[in-house]
Write an enzyme that holds these catalytic residues in place. Sequence first.
Site, PDB file in Angstrom:
ATOM      1  N   ASP A  53      38.514 -13.076 -14.588  1.00 16.30           N
ATOM      2  CA  ASP A  53      37.603 -13.252 -13.453  1.00 16.30           C
ATOM      3  C   ASP A  53      38.319 -13.834 -12.234  1.00 16.30           C
ATOM      4  O   ASP A  53      37.930 -13.558 -11.096  1.00 16.30           O
ATOM      5  CB  ASP A  53      36.434 -14.142 -13.864  1.00 16.30           C
ATOM      6  CG  ASP A  53      35.632 -13.520 -15.002  1.00 16.30           C
ATOM      7  OD1 ASP A  53      35.131 -12.402 -14.813  1.00 16.30           O
ATOM      8  OD2 ASP A  53      35.522 -14.135 -16.080  1.00 16.30           O
ATOM      9  N   GLY A  66      34.863  -6.588 -20.885  1.00 16.04           N
ATOM     10  CA  GLY A  66      34.610  -6.647 -19.450  1.00 16.04           C
ATOM     11  C   GLY A  66      34.779  -5.307 -18.774  1.00 16.04           C
ATOM     12  O   GLY A  66      35.193  -4.314 -19.391  1.00 16.04           O
ATOM     13  N   SER A  67      34.491  -5.288 -17.490  1.00 15.75           N
ATOM     14  CA  SER A  67      34.425  -4.027 -16.752  1.00 15.75           C
ATOM     15  C   SER A  67      35.782  -3.347 -16.590  1.00 15.75           C
ATOM     16  O   SER A  67      35.854  -2.113 -16.533  1.00 15.75           O
ATOM     17  CB  SER A  67      33.785  -4.254 -15.382  1.00 15.75           C
ATOM     18  OG  SER A  67      34.493  -5.223 -14.640  1.00 15.75           O
ATOM     19  N   THR A  68      36.859  -4.110 -16.506  1.00 10.58           N
ATOM     20  CA  THR A  68      38.187  -3.499 -16.369  1.00 10.58           C
ATOM     21  C   THR A  68      38.787  -3.176 -17.737  1.00 10.58           C
ATOM     22  O   THR A  68      39.362  -2.100 -17.933  1.00 10.58           O
ATOM     23  CB  THR A  68      39.137  -4.424 -15.580  1.00 10.58           C
ATOM     24  OG1 THR A  68      38.505  -4.808 -14.356  1.00 10.58           O
ATOM     25  CG2 THR A  68      40.442  -3.707 -15.245  1.00 10.58           C
ATOM     26  N   LYS A  81      38.255 -16.927 -17.380  1.00  9.69           N
ATOM     27  CA  LYS A  81      37.651 -15.817 -18.102  1.00  9.69           C
ATOM     28  C   LYS A  81      36.319 -16.286 -18.675  1.00  9.69           C
ATOM     29  O   LYS A  81      36.058 -17.468 -18.764  1.00  9.69           O
ATOM     30  CB  LYS A  81      38.575 -15.334 -19.232  1.00  9.69           C
ATOM     31  CG  LYS A  81      39.821 -14.626 -18.704  1.00  9.69           C
ATOM     32  CD  LYS A  81      40.784 -14.198 -19.801  1.00  9.69           C
ATOM     33  CE  LYS A  81      40.148 -13.487 -20.956  1.00  9.69           C
ATOM     34  NZ  LYS A  81      39.356 -12.299 -20.528  1.00  9.69           N
ATOM     35  N   GLY A  82      35.500 -15.314 -19.046  1.00  8.81           N
ATOM     36  CA  GLY A  82      34.228 -15.661 -19.668  1.00  8.81           C
ATOM     37  C   GLY A  82      33.008 -15.223 -18.892  1.00  8.81           C
ATOM     38  O   GLY A  82      31.882 -15.547 -19.264  1.00  8.81           O
ATOM     39  N   GLU A 132      37.665 -14.093 -27.068  1.00  7.32           N
ATOM     40  CA  GLU A 132      38.828 -13.650 -26.299  1.00  7.32           C
ATOM     41  C   GLU A 132      40.011 -14.583 -26.515  1.00  7.32           C
ATOM     42  O   GLU A 132      41.147 -14.133 -26.678  1.00  7.32           O
ATOM     43  CB  GLU A 132      38.468 -13.566 -24.815  1.00  7.32           C
ATOM     44  CG  GLU A 132      37.545 -12.390 -24.484  1.00  7.32           C
ATOM     45  CD  GLU A 132      36.990 -12.430 -23.075  1.00  7.32           C
ATOM     46  OE1 GLU A 132      36.536 -11.383 -22.609  1.00  7.32           O
ATOM     47  OE2 GLU A 132      37.003 -13.511 -22.456  1.00  7.32           O
TER      48      GLU A 132
END
EC number: 5.3.1.6
Length: 227
Positions: A85, A27-29, A95-96, A104
């Site tokens: 998320d 993910g982005s983070t 999440k997902g 994950e």
Amino acid sequence: MENLKKMAGIKAAEFVKDGMVVGLGTGSTAYYFVEEIGRRIKEEGLQITAVTTSSVTSKQAEGLNIPLKSIDQVDFVDLTVDGADEVDSQFNGIKGGGGALLMEKVVATPSKEYIWVVDESKLVEKLGAFKLPVEVVQYGAEQVFRRFERASYKPSFREKDGQRFVTDMQNFIIDLALEVIEDPIALGQELDHVVGVVEHGLFNQMVDKVIVAGQEGVQILTSTKAK
């Protein structure tokens, strides 16, 4: 926003020590966490073994020369750092969003410590504004979809480039537009018993710490969950 994500990712990398088996999130983070681990290996001589949670993260890690093993080649994971998320006040999370929820959760489960890195916009009182991803096998997916329709979960098949999105594990994702999840624990247990569901994006009471980057800086929230 990107700067906040970078702050959280770099802070999380401080928890990584020599000799660890480290789970690399997706993910982005989490991206910034993986980048910082790569920098520490190159510039500080950090020595770790990593397992990844998606093909995207594997490709990123390989480009940074981070030593990788599969989850089946290790007995446990010392620390996994991943994004989320949504995170509620009870340390349940969704999440997902990136489509990697099954991998994950497979990596998170044997982890001795599990940390999420988020920006402050991800903190909510109750989960549900973010659509809940449910990973389902392709065979019988329409049956599962109709079951969710009957339950008024407002399901939709995730798509990419005009076709149904297929996960790294070759499954579909059905996103549920629930708006508010009053009882994440009960819903998670319900989804666990739906035939055809491989995994869902409710990560209930799994996380140990949440590193939150906001306008005031970085704060670390610690869960009270039993070890």
